[in-house]
Design an enzyme around this catalytic site. Structure first.
Site, PDB file in Angstrom:
ATOM      1  N   TYR A  55       0.800  -1.314  -0.026  1.00 24.76           N
ATOM      2  CA  TYR A  55      -0.024   0.117  -0.116  1.00 24.76           C
ATOM      3  C   TYR A  55       0.927   1.130   0.068  1.00 24.76           C
ATOM      4  O   TYR A  55       1.854   1.480   0.911  1.00 24.76           O
ATOM      5  CB  TYR A  55      -0.787   0.115   1.231  1.00 24.76           C
ATOM      6  CG  TYR A  55      -1.686   1.378   1.568  1.00 24.76           C
ATOM      7  CD1 TYR A  55      -2.714   1.641   0.538  1.00 24.76           C
ATOM      8  CD2 TYR A  55      -1.393   2.204   2.544  1.00 24.76           C
ATOM      9  CE1 TYR A  55      -3.579   2.807   0.354  1.00 24.76           C
ATOM     10  CE2 TYR A  55      -1.927   3.368   2.347  1.00 24.76           C
ATOM     11  CZ  TYR A  55      -3.185   3.675   1.533  1.00 24.76           C
ATOM     12  OH  TYR A  55      -3.716   4.983   1.549  1.00 24.76           O
ATOM     13  N   HIS A  85      -4.136  16.191  -2.490  1.00 25.73           N
ATOM     14  CA  HIS A  85      -4.515  16.057  -0.985  1.00 25.73           C
ATOM     15  C   HIS A  85      -4.413  17.438  -0.452  1.00 25.73           C
ATOM     16  O   HIS A  85      -4.622  17.818   0.705  1.00 25.73           O
ATOM     17  CB  HIS A  85      -3.684  15.019  -0.126  1.00 25.73           C
ATOM     18  CG  HIS A  85      -4.092  13.863  -0.626  1.00 25.73           C
ATOM     19  ND1 HIS A  85      -4.287  13.055  -1.600  1.00 25.73           N
ATOM     20  CD2 HIS A  85      -4.542  12.773   0.563  1.00 25.73           C
ATOM     21  CE1 HIS A  85      -4.686  11.934  -1.516  1.00 25.73           C
ATOM     22  NE2 HIS A  85      -4.778  11.513  -0.306  1.00 25.73           N
ATOM     23  N   ASN A 197       1.029  11.408   5.583  1.00 21.89           N
ATOM     24  CA  ASN A 197       0.327  10.535   6.655  1.00 21.89           C
ATOM     25  C   ASN A 197       1.188  10.734   8.111  1.00 21.89           C
ATOM     26  O   ASN A 197       2.403  10.701   8.288  1.00 21.89           O
ATOM     27  CB  ASN A 197       0.725   8.808   6.267  1.00 21.89           C
ATOM     28  CG  ASN A 197      -0.515   8.012   6.408  1.00 21.89           C
ATOM     29  OD1 ASN A 197      -1.251   8.386   7.165  1.00 21.89           O
ATOM     30  ND2 ASN A 197      -0.806   7.140   5.584  1.00 21.89           N
ATOM     31  N   TYR A 281     -16.459  30.341  46.712  1.00 19.26           N
ATOM     32  CA  TYR A 281     -15.928  29.265  46.029  1.00 19.26           C
ATOM     33  C   TYR A 281     -14.679  29.798  45.301  1.00 19.26           C
ATOM     34  O   TYR A 281     -13.470  29.134  45.166  1.00 19.26           O
ATOM     35  CB  TYR A 281     -16.839  28.126  45.579  1.00 19.26           C
ATOM     36  CG  TYR A 281     -17.701  27.666  46.127  1.00 19.26           C
ATOM     37  CD1 TYR A 281     -17.748  27.475  47.531  1.00 19.26           C
ATOM     38  CD2 TYR A 281     -18.370  26.717  45.704  1.00 19.26           C
ATOM     39  CE1 TYR A 281     -18.506  26.924  48.475  1.00 19.26           C
ATOM     40  CE2 TYR A 281     -19.463  25.857  46.404  1.00 19.26           C
ATOM     41  CZ  TYR A 281     -19.310  25.953  47.608  1.00 19.26           C
ATOM     42  OH  TYR A 281     -20.208  25.234  48.746  1.00 19.26           O
ATOM     43  N   ARG A 284     -11.939  30.524  47.698  1.00 18.13           N
ATOM     44  CA  ARG A 284     -11.618  29.493  48.631  1.00 18.13           C
ATOM     45  C   ARG A 284     -11.122  27.986  48.010  1.00 18.13           C
ATOM     46  O   ARG A 284     -10.353  27.441  48.321  1.00 18.13           O
ATOM     47  CB  ARG A 284     -13.056  29.165  49.508  1.00 18.13           C
ATOM     48  CG  ARG A 284     -12.920  28.144  50.543  1.00 18.13           C
ATOM     49  CD  ARG A 284     -13.850  27.857  51.706  1.00 18.13           C
ATOM     50  NE  ARG A 284     -15.197  28.479  51.267  1.00 18.13           N
ATOM     51  CZ  ARG A 284     -16.293  27.814  51.414  1.00 18.13           C
ATOM     52  NH1 ARG A 284     -16.318  26.603  51.871  1.00 18.13           N
ATOM     53  NH2 ARG A 284     -17.527  28.334  51.062  1.00 18.13           N
ATOM     54  N   PHE A 329      -1.294   6.463  12.328  1.00 19.85           N
ATOM     55  CA  PHE A 329      -1.679   8.019  12.094  1.00 19.85           C
ATOM     56  C   PHE A 329      -2.956   8.439  12.456  1.00 19.85           C
ATOM     57  O   PHE A 329      -3.067   9.483  12.481  1.00 19.85           O
ATOM     58  CB  PHE A 329      -1.961   7.915  10.258  1.00 19.85           C
ATOM     59  CG  PHE A 329      -2.848   6.785   9.988  1.00 19.85           C
ATOM     60  CD1 PHE A 329      -4.127   7.038  10.115  1.00 19.85           C
ATOM     61  CD2 PHE A 329      -2.584   5.757   9.217  1.00 19.85           C
ATOM     62  CE1 PHE A 329      -5.109   5.922   9.644  1.00 19.85           C
ATOM     63  CE2 PHE A 329      -3.558   4.727   8.977  1.00 19.85           C
ATOM     64  CZ  PHE A 329      -4.752   4.985   8.954  1.00 19.85           C
ATOM     65  N   GLU A 414     -11.719   5.050   5.456  1.00 22.13           N
ATOM     66  CA  GLU A 414     -11.263   5.683   6.379  1.00 22.13           C
ATOM     67  C   GLU A 414     -12.695   5.984   7.163  1.00 22.13           C
ATOM     68  O   GLU A 414     -13.492   7.158   7.175  1.00 22.13           O
ATOM     69  CB  GLU A 414     -10.685   6.742   6.131  1.00 22.13           C
ATOM     70  CG  GLU A 414      -9.340   6.345   5.415  1.00 22.13           C
ATOM     71  CD  GLU A 414      -8.610   7.381   4.625  1.00 22.13           C
ATOM     72  OE1 GLU A 414      -9.056   8.427   4.956  1.00 22.13           O
ATOM     73  OE2 GLU A 414      -7.588   7.105   3.792  1.00 22.13           O
TER      74      GLU A 414
END
Length: 503
Positions: A55, A85, A197, A281, A284, A329, A414
């Site tokens: 791959y 991409h 990646n 608060y 404190r 990844f 994916e």
């Protein structure tokens, strides 16, 4: 003297990252790292020549993983992945984030598990060291199959494409390369995939978040101590024995810090017999609230520094030449803790806003109403708290956890993504707002402390007060308060309280 960091060998930490991008530490490639890189490249070349199907080496990407690519088309495949991409949108990342991405990618690739060419890493190093910074849009990553879109923009300049910031100008890579007499890199098998990646976009935001959050936590204790003394709050809730019997590390640290900050103050003794039985608060419970945020910061830092020294691309080329297609990844390990840290940062703002509000309540805390002696004609500090209220609500609106969401991508290949890129961006947005809230608390606390005169606070608190008064006066009437707020924001952003803080 500038120290040295060995890429692929030395341990990278958040502090070391910041030292490197601030040019206090230089990066280098040792003979060992070079040997590992070249051996990894050779293993990829062996895969290609053996005609194995691996791959990303000789197949398409994502759902196209079953499409075989010929050896002759390998170079084109790697260039195409960078171009196709690079789909990011939105504002460009800051220089610091781009430098962090380049640094963390170099370190991961130099480990020798990615099949990257030495020449490619050397070109990334050249860009990094000469401040030739790729223009990277901030939106478009889903945080698994790595930070594909931003990393594609980050590395388009390697093949002579995209835009870069150089000498203060945004220019085309082609133009800058001509000026410097550089040629684009010829990418080899797997290199395009190895470059894009990974989790370096998420990681850069995590590193910056850890660094900024540490400063915010330290400022919270310091400014909170100043406000406590100015409002004549009790120091009893910070006694050591109270926190020994509920010993959360963060809680104990905050209580100890406040005790140290207020040591030597004349103010606590002046109201030891007052009618106030307990403080609200927001005064404190500073150890419990600030301390919980400290615990979250520690968790974020721990996981960030694991990721800093990890290999997060895919497939991994093992030392014996195997190619393992896995999921290193995937951004989930950082995504979830970034969301946790966002809650922790927002809570520092929530409690600070409550202390600002408290300081305006007049007789309840022994101060003039709205922190001015004469009100009616003057509105005093009333509207400053409107701004902190707006900021804390904006932060609350940012607390939806992206890591709890997933939108399937890549035609279902994916099918679960981390959205950690959004988690990292949002943490830093919340930190931006917190810095403004802390600036307003600092401003109001110093105004309140002036009404305690002639009593003096501790040496440290008085130094902080004096630092603020160098640029911001005590107010006796209404003014354009935004000018003072912006000066206080500068004090916080430029980290001018650092010299007074307990580390």
């Amino acid at each position: 003297m500038t120290s040295e960091f060995l890429l692929g060998e030395s341990k990278l930490t958040v502090d070391k990252c910041m030292s490197i991008i601030q040019n206090k530490t230089k990066v280098s490639l040792s003979k060992k790292a070079i040997k590992n890189i070249e051996a990894s490249t050779e293993r990829v070349n062996n895969i290609v020549s053996s005609n194995q199907t691996v791959y990303g080496v000789n197949t398409g990407f994502g759902p196209l993983c079953t499409v075989k690519i010929s050896a002759e088309e390998t170079k084109k495949l790697q260039e195409n992945i960078l171009k196709s991409h690079a789909v990011g949108v939105g504002n460009s990342l800051s220089d610091d984030l781009v430098r962090l991405m380049l640094l963390t990618k170099m370190h991961a690739l130099s480990r020798g598990y990615s099949g990257i060419q030495l020449a490619t890493i050397e070109r990334i190093k050249f860009l990094f060291e000469n401040d030739i910074l790729p223009v990277v849009p901030e939106q478009g990553s889903v945080g698994a199959s790595g930070d594909l879109a931003p990393l594609s923009h980050l590395f388009l300049p390697l093949i002579g494409l995209g835009n870069v910031k150089y000498k203060g100008e945004t220019r085309t890579t082609e133009d800058v390369y001509k000026e410097l007499n550089l040629e684009p890199i010829d990418l080899g098998a797997k290199e395009g995939l190895a470059l894009i990646n990974g989790t370096q976009f998420i990681l850069a935001h995590a590193v910056l978040g850890v660094y900024r959050m540490k400063n915010a936590l330290e400022n919270a204790d310091l400014i909170g101590s100043l406000m406590l003394d100015a409002l004549k709050g009790s120091v009893s809730p910070f006694r050591k024995e109270l926190h020994t019997i509920r010993p959360f590390k963060g809680t104990k640290t905050v209580a100890k810090n406040i005790r140290k900050y207020l040591k030597g103050s004349e103010i606590p003794a002046s109201h030891v017999d007052c009618d106030r039985v307990q403080d609200p608060y927001s005064l404190r419970c500073m150890p419990q609230v600030h301390g919980a945020s400290r615990n979250a910061w520690k968790h974020l830092k721990e996981l960030t520094e694991i990721e800093l020294n990890s290999v997060t691309d895919n497939p991994i080329i093992t030392l014996d030449g195997d190619a393992i297609s896995g999921g290193n990844f995937h951004g989930q390990p950082l995504a979830m803790v970034l969301d946790y840290a966002s809650i922790a940062v927002a809570e520092l703002g929530n409690i600070a806003d409550r202390r600002v509000y408290l300081s305006l309540e007049g007789e309840k805390v022994g101060l003039p109403k709205l922190l001015l002696k004469e009100t009616g004609l003057n509105s005093g500090f009333m509207i400053l708290q409107y701004t902190t209220a707006a900021l804390v609500t904006e932060n609350k609106s940012l607390l939806f956890p992206p890591s709890g969401d997933s939108v399937p991508t890549s035609m279902g290949q994916e099918d679960h993504v981390s959205m950690g890129s959004i988690s990292g961006r949002k943490l830093n947005q919340i930190l931006d707002n917190l810095e403004k809230i802390q600036a307003i608390e600092l401003l109001t606390a110093c105004q309140a402390l002036d009404f305690a005169r002639p009593l003096k606070s501790s040496e440290t608190i008085e130094k902080v007060h004096a630092k603020v008064r160098e640029s911001i006066p005590f107010f006796t009437q209404d003014e354009i308060f935004s000018e003072a707020i912006n000066k206080a924001i500068d004090i916080i952003k430029k980290d001018e309280l650092k010299e007074f803080r307990i580390k």
